[in-house]
Design a protein around this motif. Sequence first.
Motif, PDB file in Angstrom:
ATOM      1  N   PRO A  72      -9.514 -16.630  -1.469  1.00 17.44           N
ATOM      2  CA  PRO A  72     -10.055 -16.350  -2.718  1.00 17.44           C
ATOM      3  C   PRO A  72     -11.505 -15.829  -2.449  1.00 17.44           C
ATOM      4  N   GLU A  73     -12.209 -16.295  -1.339  1.00 20.53           N
ATOM      5  CA  GLU A  73     -13.442 -15.889  -1.136  1.00 20.53           C
ATOM      6  C   GLU A  73     -13.542 -14.865   0.292  1.00 20.53           C
ATOM      7  N   ARG A  74     -12.442 -14.041   0.511  1.00 22.36           N
ATOM      8  CA  ARG A  74     -12.134 -13.454   1.721  1.00 22.36           C
ATOM      9  C   ARG A  74     -13.005 -12.530   1.976  1.00 22.36           C
ATOM     10  N   SER A  75     -13.361 -12.363   3.375  1.00 21.33           N
ATOM     11  CA  SER A  75     -14.124 -11.437   3.873  1.00 21.33           C
ATOM     12  C   SER A  75     -13.480 -10.130   3.955  1.00 21.33           C
ATOM     13  N   ALA A  76     -14.219  -8.732   4.514  1.00 26.83           N
ATOM     14  CA  ALA A  76     -13.735  -7.510   4.377  1.00 26.83           C
ATOM     15  C   ALA A  76     -12.175  -7.467   5.131  1.00 26.83           C
ATOM     16  N   LEU A  77     -11.530  -6.549   4.807  1.00 27.62           N
ATOM     17  CA  LEU A  77     -10.225  -6.565   5.518  1.00 27.62           C
ATOM     18  C   LEU A  77     -10.271  -5.100   5.989  1.00 27.62           C
ATOM     19  N   THR A  78      -9.777  -5.085   7.595  1.00 27.91           N
ATOM     20  CA  THR A  78      -9.929  -3.798   8.057  1.00 27.91           C
ATOM     21  C   THR A  78      -8.593  -3.283   8.229  1.00 27.91           C
ATOM     22  N   LEU A  79      -8.340  -2.014   7.834  1.00 28.10           N
ATOM     23  CA  LEU A  79      -6.805  -1.424   8.143  1.00 28.10           C
ATOM     24  C   LEU A  79      -7.274  -0.729   9.336  1.00 28.10           C
ATOM     25  N   CYS A  80      -6.564  -0.624  10.507  1.00 28.27           N
ATOM     26  CA  CYS A  80      -6.942  -0.033  11.794  1.00 28.27           C
ATOM     27  C   CYS A  80      -5.776   0.982  12.307  1.00 28.27           C
ATOM     28  N   GLY A  81      -6.270   2.103  12.718  1.00 26.72           N
ATOM     29  CA  GLY A  81      -5.457   3.105  13.245  1.00 26.72           C
ATOM     30  C   GLY A  81      -4.441   3.685  12.425  1.00 26.72           C
ATOM     31  N   ALA A  82      -4.785   3.779  11.244  1.00 24.75           N
ATOM     32  CA  ALA A  82      -3.927   4.618  10.141  1.00 24.75           C
ATOM     33  C   ALA A  82      -4.205   6.096  10.164  1.00 24.75           C
ATOM     34  N   ARG A  83      -2.949   6.591   9.886  1.00 22.84           N
ATOM     35  CA  ARG A  83      -3.167   8.150   9.893  1.00 22.84           C
ATOM     36  C   ARG A  83      -3.435   8.678   8.418  1.00 22.84           C
ATOM     37  N   LEU A  84      -3.998   9.455   8.299  1.00 29.44           N
ATOM     38  CA  LEU A  84      -4.408  10.127   6.940  1.00 29.44           C
ATOM     39  C   LEU A  84      -3.378  11.523   6.869  1.00 29.44           C
ATOM     40  N   THR A  85      -3.226  11.962   5.555  1.00 24.41           N
ATOM     41  CA  THR A  85      -2.700  13.309   5.473  1.00 24.41           C
ATOM     42  C   THR A  85      -3.055  14.364   6.070  1.00 24.41           C
ATOM     43  N   ASP A 119      -3.031  -4.251  11.622  1.00 26.48           N
ATOM     44  CA  ASP A 119      -2.732  -2.986  12.545  1.00 26.48           C
ATOM     45  C   ASP A 119      -1.657  -1.951  12.117  1.00 26.48           C
ATOM     46  N   LEU A 120      -2.328  -0.548  11.521  1.00 31.23           N
ATOM     47  CA  LEU A 120      -1.478   0.379  10.840  1.00 31.23           C
ATOM     48  C   LEU A 120      -1.277   1.574  11.837  1.00 31.23           C
ATOM     49  N   ARG A 121      -1.111   1.354  13.097  1.00 28.79           N
ATOM     50  CA  ARG A 121      -0.648   2.325  14.077  1.00 28.79           C
ATOM     51  C   ARG A 121       0.726   2.774  13.645  1.00 28.79           C
ATOM     52  N   GLY A 122       0.831   3.933  13.530  1.00 25.39           N
ATOM     53  CA  GLY A 122       2.245   4.608  13.185  1.00 25.39           C
ATOM     54  C   GLY A 122       2.609   4.378  11.934  1.00 25.39           C
ATOM     55  N   HIS A 123       1.430   4.310  10.900  1.00 27.49           N
ATOM     56  CA  HIS A 123       1.724   4.429   9.481  1.00 27.49           C
ATOM     57  C   HIS A 123       0.894   5.585   9.036  1.00 27.49           C
ATOM     58  N   LEU A 124       1.337   6.091   7.931  1.00 26.24           N
ATOM     59  CA  LEU A 124       0.508   7.159   6.860  1.00 26.24           C
ATOM     60  C   LEU A 124       0.124   6.391   5.932  1.00 26.24           C
ATOM     61  N   LEU A 125      -1.410   6.502   5.620  1.00 22.97           N
ATOM     62  CA  LEU A 125      -2.117   5.678   4.637  1.00 22.97           C
ATOM     63  C   LEU A 125      -2.288   6.526   3.394  1.00 22.97           C
ATOM     64  N   LEU A 126      -1.779   6.178   2.011  1.00 26.65           N
ATOM     65  CA  LEU A 126      -1.703   6.864   1.023  1.00 26.65           C
ATOM     66  C   LEU A 126      -2.291   6.189   0.037  1.00 26.65           C
ATOM     67  N   PRO A 127      -3.106   7.191  -1.186  1.00 29.54           N
ATOM     68  CA  PRO A 127      -3.468   6.424  -2.441  1.00 29.54           C
ATOM     69  C   PRO A 127      -2.117   5.807  -3.102  1.00 29.54           C
ATOM     70  N   ALA A 128      -2.268   4.296  -3.371  1.00 27.21           N
ATOM     71  CA  ALA A 128      -1.018   3.803  -3.805  1.00 27.21           C
ATOM     72  C   ALA A 128      -0.388   4.495  -5.106  1.00 27.21           C
ATOM     73  N   PRO A 129       0.954   4.463  -5.187  1.00 31.53           N
ATOM     74  CA  PRO A 129       1.389   5.092  -6.513  1.00 31.53           C
ATOM     75  C   PRO A 129       1.308   4.201  -7.519  1.00 31.53           C
ATOM     76  N   ALA A 130       1.426   4.715  -8.849  1.00 27.03           N
ATOM     77  CA  ALA A 130       1.849   4.019  -9.858  1.00 27.03           C
ATOM     78  C   ALA A 130       3.030   4.219 -10.852  1.00 27.03           C
ATOM     79  N   GLU A 131       3.524   3.534 -11.427  1.00 26.01           N
ATOM     80  CA  GLU A 131       4.721   3.719 -12.295  1.00 26.01           C
ATOM     81  C   GLU A 131       4.432   3.711 -13.655  1.00 26.01           C
ATOM     82  N   PRO A 132       4.283   5.057 -14.338  1.00 27.47           N
ATOM     83  CA  PRO A 132       3.858   5.382 -15.469  1.00 27.47           C
ATOM     84  C   PRO A 132       5.059   5.301 -16.849  1.00 27.47           C
TER      85      PRO A 132
END
Length: 420
Positions: A20-33, A64-77
């Motif tokens: 609940p009082e978590r510190s920062a989360l770091t996403l590492c090695g992600a590929r952007l578009t 560890d997000l090596r090998g992943h493409l990082l995107l804005p999350a979709p939404a369901e309208p």
Amino acid sequence: MPDSQPRQPDDHAADVTGGPERSALTLCGARLTDGRIVDVRLGGSHIEAVGTAGSLVAPGARVDLRGHLLLPAPAEPHAHSDTALTADTPGPASQHPDDVQRRATEAALLQLGHGATALRSHVRIGDVQGLGALEAVLQTRRSLRGLTELTAVAVPRLLTGIAGAGNLAMLRDALKMGAGAVGGCPDLDPDPAGYAEAVLDVAAEHGCPVDLHTDSDDPGRLARFAAMAGGMRHGVSIGPCAGLSRLPPDAAARAADQLAAAGVTVICLPQGGCCGAERLGTAPVRLLRAAGVRVAAGSGALRDLANPVGRGDPLEAAFLLASQSGLRAEHAYEAVSAEARRAMGLPEVRVEAGFPAELLAVRGERLAGVLSLAYSRIVVHRGRVVARTSAVREYRDSEAGGPPGLPRQGRPDPGTGGGP
């Protein structure tokens, strides 16, 4: 294939979600578009920093997000939580609030596992169910707070004449209960224009968005609706609008120009219709976009009678827009992410400092490949990992010297890399 259904994560798993009082989360090695490989540091519900891979060294959990493409999350309208997961039910589906809440919760978690961190659900009011189904969906919203954002759209069947008077009062009650938008299907009312006018009046009175169903191929009806909707302070959306595809090209083009001038967003359903659609089909998205209409895409029915095999997967909707409607991959994904979020009145998301930490990591390197083989996914909502789906594919070779049918080597799925 996914090895498990989406489920609520364990808040004590510090390497994934923090506490609940978590510190920062770091996403590492992600590929952007754009091809960059980056680290992304999340703090609370926003992105704190984006830097080159290995540059963000900070205490706290790391993913560890090596090998992943990082995107804005979709939404369901465009979902239907009250009827979801009822296709296999013998006889009429139960509308008891407990049953609706159970189905709505399961459906929302399935869609969250696909990556949709926000959901707009159309919920029927009036008739035999009164406000019971809406209360059940609102309870689902409360129970899933922190995992996903769920907004209910109140959908009365009739709003004109003597039969509609009670529903009009119920619509106002629904907004007082917590419905976030007003909707419905004017095509089913004896007076479609009167229905639309009533919805727009209630929306203006309560200061809330409008999201209506229509598949009308009557250009006059669409023109009247566009004229009524023009100038509404809060957003106005209509969908699935497959009827536009049945019009002659010049009539469809004129209707598209009128919708663009009115500022109306069209929410198409590439995966099929929904409970308010009389015929299947998809809106002419390229024509609409060319006219300047904002086009978002939703999933519609999730395994109900309108689409017994509906997946509720935004990436499948984007895939269909690219493969069947001819949109470029980036425009197809925008329809289920940036445009869907805009239609729902949600903040813009970019993988940049200061933007909301609503993200989807998919195993893959390029967006087109991700839309084709989007199996392994990691979903981030409000700065924490809330869902993971992993896939591994094995290839078997009976000529490897061992007994026939035994794997020589487990190889990762080419579309997923085999990782989580």
